[in-house]
Design an enzyme around this catalytic site. Structure first.
Site, short mmCIF file in Angstrom:
data_model
loop_
_atom_site.label_atom_id
_atom_site.label_comp_id
_atom_site.label_asym_id
_atom_site.label_seq_id
_atom_site.Cartn_x
_atom_site.Cartn_y
_atom_site.Cartn_z
N HIS A 138 0.86 -1.19 0.00
CA HIS A 138 0.00 0.00 0.00
C HIS A 138 0.89 1.24 0.00
O HIS A 138 1.65 1.47 0.93
CB HIS A 138 -0.91 0.00 1.24
CG HIS A 138 -1.74 1.24 1.36
ND1 HIS A 138 -2.70 1.59 0.44
CD2 HIS A 138 -1.75 2.22 2.30
CE1 HIS A 138 -3.27 2.72 0.80
NE2 HIS A 138 -2.71 3.12 1.94
N GLY A 153 2.93 4.90 4.15
CA GLY A 153 2.37 5.60 5.30
C GLY A 153 0.92 5.20 5.51
O GLY A 153 0.31 4.56 4.65
N LYS A 159 -0.22 10.77 1.03
CA LYS A 159 0.65 10.17 0.01
C LYS A 159 0.24 10.59 -1.40
O LYS A 159 1.08 11.01 -2.20
CB LYS A 159 0.62 8.64 0.13
CG LYS A 159 1.10 8.09 1.46
CD LYS A 159 1.15 6.59 1.46
CE LYS A 159 -0.22 5.95 1.31
NZ LYS A 159 -1.11 6.24 2.45
N ASP A 177 -1.88 3.99 -4.58
CA ASP A 177 -2.70 3.17 -3.68
C ASP A 177 -2.16 1.75 -3.54
O ASP A 177 -1.88 1.29 -2.44
CB ASP A 177 -4.16 3.15 -4.13
CG ASP A 177 -5.06 2.58 -3.04
OD1 ASP A 177 -4.91 3.01 -1.88
OD2 ASP A 177 -5.88 1.70 -3.34
N GLU A 202 -6.05 8.99 -6.67
CA GLU A 202 -7.24 9.31 -5.86
C GLU A 202 -6.90 10.42 -4.88
O GLU A 202 -6.00 10.27 -4.05
CB GLU A 202 -7.72 8.07 -5.09
CG GLU A 202 -8.95 8.35 -4.25
CD GLU A 202 -9.16 7.33 -3.14
OE1 GLU A 202 -10.05 7.57 -2.29
OE2 GLU A 202 -8.44 6.32 -3.10
N ARG A 243 18.22 14.02 12.55
CA ARG A 243 18.42 15.40 12.10
C ARG A 243 19.72 15.56 11.31
O ARG A 243 19.93 16.60 10.69
CB ARG A 243 18.44 16.34 13.31
CG ARG A 243 17.13 16.31 14.08
CD ARG A 243 17.13 17.28 15.25
NE ARG A 243 17.20 18.66 14.81
CZ ARG A 243 17.17 19.70 15.65
NH1 ARG A 243 17.06 19.50 16.95
NH2 ARG A 243 17.26 20.93 15.19
#
Length: 309
Positions: A138, A153, A159, A177, A202, A243
């Site tokens: 996904h 995610g 996304k 998707d 989408e 970081r």
């Protein structure tokens, strides 16, 4: 359900079906091929009957030296119930003994005009692609500056919206998707879109859009090798995010490990630009330029000089 059958080879490589039409639905489960030279000499102890068999000029020239009884015996042993097919190359004449054994066993007997080496190479490449291990993930797959970036995610994290912004910035969408991934070679994952949702994106509140229709053929790709994974997650105040870029995460898909970057999402962050830079920085690292490592080395040198003073 088998991914490849004998009839697929006939259609793909324009092979001539000599006999054994009832067996063209036999499954092919391995990309390995066999040239049964040692079997022609009568040694069938390790005969790989489940492979596609290729008979070239060498095998059939040796076959002509055998006696009539030996010819019948060897061809009957070659044509088993699990053998997908036998292909005679170079448009050579098919021996009567092979034709008879094929009819008796129902095994497809095919012929090609190509040389044995050429056909063997093409068959191997085709079968490896079709029989490669596959999975579905996904996420969204985008080609960014030549880097295949898989964006993952939780649902609703943004996304597809990020992918839309990347497409507007000139990058190419591969899949949205659901990303179908196959391992074509060791450490090589190739992603593509299911046919049903190819070129579609989408966007919540907007619906489904056709990227190729809106932005042109240059905005999409049918498939792309995946080299980088970027995981989007809602910003967690309690979590410490990298970081400097010295810590490198990995994500394993099938049998291949990919570099993974976790990007925290919160209002005000331009994710498309950050992902663009992440892709460019990834390319630089592969070329031997690591900004984080260089900074770390300069920092250590400065600390050492300070201690000496």
């Amino acid at each position: 359900m088998p991914k490849v059958r004998t009839k697929d080879l006939i259609e793909q490589f324009q092979l001539e079906l000599i006999s054994g039409e009832e067996g063209i639905h036999r499954p092919i489960d391995t990309s390995d091929l066999s040239r049964p030279g040692i079997e022609m000499a009568g040694f069938f102890t390790y005969y790989p009957a489940d492979r596609v068999q290729l008979l070239g000029k060498t095998e059939l020239t040796f076959f002509d030296t055998l006696t009539s009884d030996q010819k019948q015996e060897r061809m009957k042993a070659l044509c088993t119930e699990e053998t997908p097919c036998i292909i005679v190359t170079r448009n050579q004449d098919v021996p009567d003994e092979l034709l008879q054994a094929s009819r008796e066993s129902g095994m497809p007997l095919l012929r090609s005009s190509q040389t044995t080496t050429r056909l063997s190479s093409r068959l191997t490449n085709y079968l490896e692609g079709k029989l490669a291990p596959t999975t579905a993930v996904h996420g969204v797959l985008v080609d960014i500056y030549g880097v295949g970036v898989l964006i993952t995610g939780q649902s609703g994290v943004g996304k597809s919206e990020t992918a839309l912004e990347l497409v507007k910035r000139g990058h190419r969408l591969v899949a949205d998707d659901s990303v179908e991934i196959r391992q074509e070679d060791e450490d090589m994952l190739v992603g593509s879109s299911p046919d049903l949702i190819e070129h579609l994106l989408e966007i919540r509140g907007l619906g489904i859009i056709n990227v190729m229709t809106l932005f042109g053929a240059g905005a999409v790709r049918n498939y792309k090798r995946i080299t980088l994974v970027i995981n989007l997650e809602i910003w967690d105040q309690k979590k410490n995010y990298d970081r400097l870029g010295l810590d490198e995460e990995k994500m394993k898909i099938i049998d291949t490990e990919l570099t993974k970057i976790t990007l925290p999402v919160r209002p005000g962050r331009n994710l498309a630009v950050i992902i663009e830079v992440a892709a460019m920085n990834f390319r630089l690292k592969r070329m031997g330029v690591n900004a984080a490592q260089q900074f770390s080395e300069r920092l250590m040198s400065a600390i050492e000089l300070g201690n000496q003073e």
